[in-house]
Design a protein around this motif. Structure first.
Motif, mmCIF file in Angstrom:
data_model
loop_
_atom_site.group_PDB
_atom_site.id
_atom_site.type_symbol
_atom_site.label_atom_id
_atom_site.label_comp_id
_atom_site.label_asym_id
_atom_site.label_seq_id
_atom_site.Cartn_x
_atom_site.Cartn_y
_atom_site.Cartn_z
ATOM 1 N N GLY A 118 1.976 -17.805 6.327
ATOM 2 C CA GLY A 118 1.612 -16.616 7.093
ATOM 3 C C GLY A 118 1.127 -15.491 6.197
ATOM 4 N N LYS A 119 1.783 -15.311 5.068
ATOM 5 C CA LYS A 119 1.375 -14.283 4.104
ATOM 6 C C LYS A 119 -0.026 -14.588 3.581
ATOM 7 C CE LYS A 119 5.996 -13.003 2.474
ATOM 8 N NZ LYS A 119 6.979 -13.940 2.983
ATOM 9 N N LYS A 120 -0.274 -15.851 3.258
ATOM 10 C CA LYS A 120 -1.589 -16.275 2.766
ATOM 11 C C LYS A 120 -2.667 -15.977 3.807
ATOM 12 C CE LYS A 120 -4.086 -20.506 1.349
ATOM 13 N NZ LYS A 120 -5.273 -20.370 2.168
ATOM 14 N N SER A 121 -2.418 -16.389 5.033
ATOM 15 C CA SER A 121 -3.377 -16.194 6.111
ATOM 16 C C SER A 121 -3.664 -14.711 6.353
ATOM 17 C CB SER A 121 -2.844 -16.851 7.384
ATOM 18 O OG SER A 121 -3.671 -16.574 8.474
ATOM 19 N N LEU A 122 -2.613 -13.920 6.354
ATOM 20 C CA LEU A 122 -2.773 -12.486 6.607
ATOM 21 C C LEU A 122 -3.569 -11.815 5.489
ATOM 22 C CD1 LEU A 122 -2.187 -10.120 8.450
ATOM 23 C CD2 LEU A 122 0.024 -9.873 7.347
ATOM 24 N N LEU A 123 -3.278 -12.143 4.244
ATOM 25 C CA LEU A 123 -4.041 -11.564 3.134
ATOM 26 C C LEU A 123 -5.516 -11.963 3.204
ATOM 27 C CD1 LEU A 123 -1.552 -11.935 0.139
ATOM 28 C CD2 LEU A 123 -2.324 -9.800 1.215
ATOM 29 N N GLU A 124 -5.787 -13.202 3.580
ATOM 30 C CA GLU A 124 -7.179 -13.646 3.714
ATOM 31 C C GLU A 124 -7.887 -12.885 4.832
ATOM 32 O OE1 GLU A 124 -6.808 -18.227 2.064
ATOM 33 O OE2 GLU A 124 -6.430 -17.850 4.189
ATOM 34 N N ARG A 125 -7.217 -12.672 5.957
ATOM 35 C CA ARG A 125 -7.816 -11.921 7.067
ATOM 36 C C ARG A 125 -8.072 -10.471 6.678
ATOM 37 N NH1 ARG A 125 -3.520 -13.091 11.086
ATOM 38 N NH2 ARG A 125 -3.950 -10.976 11.732
ATOM 39 N N ILE A 126 -7.123 -9.870 5.973
ATOM 40 C CA ILE A 126 -7.302 -8.483 5.520
ATOM 41 C C ILE A 126 -8.497 -8.405 4.576
ATOM 42 C CG2 ILE A 126 -6.292 -6.654 4.089
ATOM 43 C CD1 ILE A 126 -3.542 -7.488 5.326
ATOM 44 N N GLY A 127 -8.583 -9.332 3.635
ATOM 45 C CA GLY A 127 -9.701 -9.356 2.705
ATOM 46 C C GLY A 127 -11.036 -9.505 3.400
ATOM 47 N N GLN A 128 -11.071 -10.372 4.406
ATOM 48 C CA GLN A 128 -12.314 -10.578 5.159
ATOM 49 C C GLN A 128 -12.685 -9.326 5.943
ATOM 50 O OE1 GLN A 128 -12.142 -13.754 8.052
ATOM 51 N NE2 GLN A 128 -14.332 -14.106 7.898
ATOM 52 N N THR A 160 6.951 -13.121 -1.690
ATOM 53 C CA THR A 160 7.078 -11.787 -1.097
ATOM 54 C C THR A 160 6.634 -10.717 -2.087
ATOM 55 O OG1 THR A 160 8.843 -12.468 0.392
ATOM 56 C CG2 THR A 160 8.705 -10.125 -0.104
ATOM 57 N N ASP A 161 7.023 -10.853 -3.351
ATOM 58 C CA ASP A 161 6.623 -9.876 -4.372
ATOM 59 C C ASP A 161 5.108 -9.832 -4.528
ATOM 60 O OD1 ASP A 161 9.358 -9.496 -4.874
ATOM 61 O OD2 ASP A 161 9.366 -10.959 -6.516
ATOM 62 N N VAL A 162 4.499 -11.007 -4.570
ATOM 63 C CA VAL A 162 3.045 -11.085 -4.722
ATOM 64 C C VAL A 162 2.369 -10.478 -3.483
ATOM 65 C CG1 VAL A 162 1.070 -12.645 -4.958
ATOM 66 C CG2 VAL A 162 3.171 -13.093 -6.237
ATOM 67 N N PHE A 163 2.899 -10.775 -2.299
ATOM 68 C CA PHE A 163 2.352 -10.231 -1.053
ATOM 69 C C PHE A 163 2.386 -8.700 -1.070
ATOM 70 C CE2 PHE A 163 3.120 -8.884 3.409
ATOM 71 C CZ PHE A 163 1.943 -9.341 3.984
ATOM 72 N N VAL A 164 3.544 -8.128 -1.412
ATOM 73 C CA VAL A 164 3.698 -6.664 -1.448
ATOM 74 C C VAL A 164 2.764 -6.061 -2.498
ATOM 75 C CG1 VAL A 164 5.307 -4.783 -1.981
ATOM 76 C CG2 VAL A 164 6.049 -6.683 -0.540
ATOM 77 N N ASN A 165 2.701 -6.667 -3.674
ATOM 78 C CA ASN A 165 1.824 -6.143 -4.727
ATOM 79 C C ASN A 165 0.349 -6.255 -4.351
ATOM 80 O OD1 ASN A 165 3.995 -5.376 -6.310
ATOM 81 N ND2 ASN A 165 4.050 -7.312 -7.420
ATOM 82 N N ALA A 166 -0.014 -7.293 -3.604
ATOM 83 C CA ALA A 166 -1.397 -7.428 -3.130
ATOM 84 C C ALA A 166 -1.721 -6.324 -2.124
ATOM 85 C CB ALA A 166 -1.611 -8.802 -2.499
ATOM 86 N N ILE A 167 -0.785 -6.024 -1.230
ATOM 87 C CA ILE A 167 -0.976 -4.933 -0.263
ATOM 88 C C ILE A 167 -1.174 -3.623 -1.016
ATOM 89 C CG2 ILE A 167 0.169 -3.563 1.541
ATOM 90 C CD1 ILE A 167 -0.731 -6.292 2.596
ATOM 91 N N LYS A 168 -0.354 -3.397 -2.046
ATOM 92 C CA LYS A 168 -0.482 -2.175 -2.856
ATOM 93 C C LYS A 168 -1.844 -2.127 -3.547
ATOM 94 C CE LYS A 168 4.429 -1.498 -3.924
ATOM 95 N NZ LYS A 168 5.441 -1.563 -5.006
ATOM 96 N N MET A 169 -2.305 -3.274 -4.075
ATOM 97 C CA MET A 169 -3.584 -3.309 -4.792
ATOM 98 C C MET A 169 -4.757 -3.052 -3.839
ATOM 99 S SD MET A 169 -5.163 -6.297 -7.257
ATOM 100 C CE MET A 169 -3.943 -6.142 -8.549
ATOM 101 N N ILE A 170 -4.686 -3.624 -2.642
ATOM 102 C CA ILE A 170 -5.748 -3.417 -1.652
ATOM 103 C C ILE A 170 -5.757 -1.969 -1.186
ATOM 104 C CG2 ILE A 170 -6.503 -3.992 0.693
ATOM 105 C CD1 ILE A 170 -5.382 -6.861 0.116
ATOM 106 N N GLY A 171 -4.555 -1.425 -0.975
ATOM 107 C CA GLY A 171 -4.431 -0.046 -0.513
ATOM 108 C C GLY A 171 -3.788 0.005 0.856
ATOM 109 N N PRO A 172 -2.506 0.352 0.922
ATOM 110 C CA PRO A 172 -1.800 0.386 2.203
ATOM 111 C C PRO A 172 -2.481 1.267 3.260
ATOM 112 C CG PRO A 172 -0.261 0.647 0.396
ATOM 113 C CD PRO A 172 -1.629 0.698 -0.193
#
Length: 115
Positions: free
Chosen positions: A86-96, A30-42
Motif C-alpha cells: 500500500g505504501k508503494k502504491s500510494l507513493l507511486e500515485r503521489i509521484g504521478q 515505514t521510515d522510508v515512507f515517512v522520509n519520502a513524504i518529507k522529501m516530496i513535501g507534505p
C-alpha cells in the motif's frame, strides 16, 4: 480453540525509494515512507486533498489516535497504517499526480538479511 493455530506474521519487507535520483533512507518500510513524504513535501501532498485512509486525510495537523501515525515535524502527522504494498502504491500515485520522477521497489527480506 485448543486446535487453533496462530498464523505467523511474514518477515517485514523494506521499501527502496528513489526520488529525482536521490535514495530515500530508512531502516523500515515505514521510515522510508515517512522520509519520502518529507522529501516530496507534505504541504504539496496535503493540498491535493485526494489521499485518504479509511476516511482520514493522509496528512493531518494533529495526531489522530484511531490510526498509526508518524510525525512530520512542523507539518503534522502522516498516517502509516498501510501495508508495504500500500505504501508503494500510494507513493507511486503521489509521484504521478505531482509529476515527480519516483521509483519505488519492495525488497523481500532475503534480499537484505544475512544470517
Amino acid at each position: 480453540m485448543e486446535n487453533e493455530t496462530k498464523r505467523k506474521k511474514s518477515p517485514a519487507k523494506k521499501l527502496k525509494v528513489t526520488i529525482k535520483g536521490k535514495m530515500v533512507k530508512g531502516e523500515k518500510a515505514t521510515d522510508v515512507f515517512v522520509n519520502a513524504i518529507k522529501m516530496i513535501g507534505p504541504t504539496r501532498i496535503s493540498v491535493l486533498n485526494k489521499y485518504t485512509l479509511d476516511g482520514l486525510p493522509l496528512i493531518v495537523p494533529k495526531r489522530d489516535n484511531r490510526k498509526q501515525m508518524n510525525s512530520l515535524g512542523k507539518y503534522g502527522f502522516v498516517c502509516t497504517h498501510l501495508s508495504t504494498i500500500g505504501k508503494k502504491s500510494l507513493l507511486e500515485r503521489i509521484g504521478q499526480t505531482l509529476n515527480i520522477k519516483i521509483k519505488v521497489e519492495i525488497e523481500e527480506p532475503s534480499e537484505y538479511s544475512q544470517l
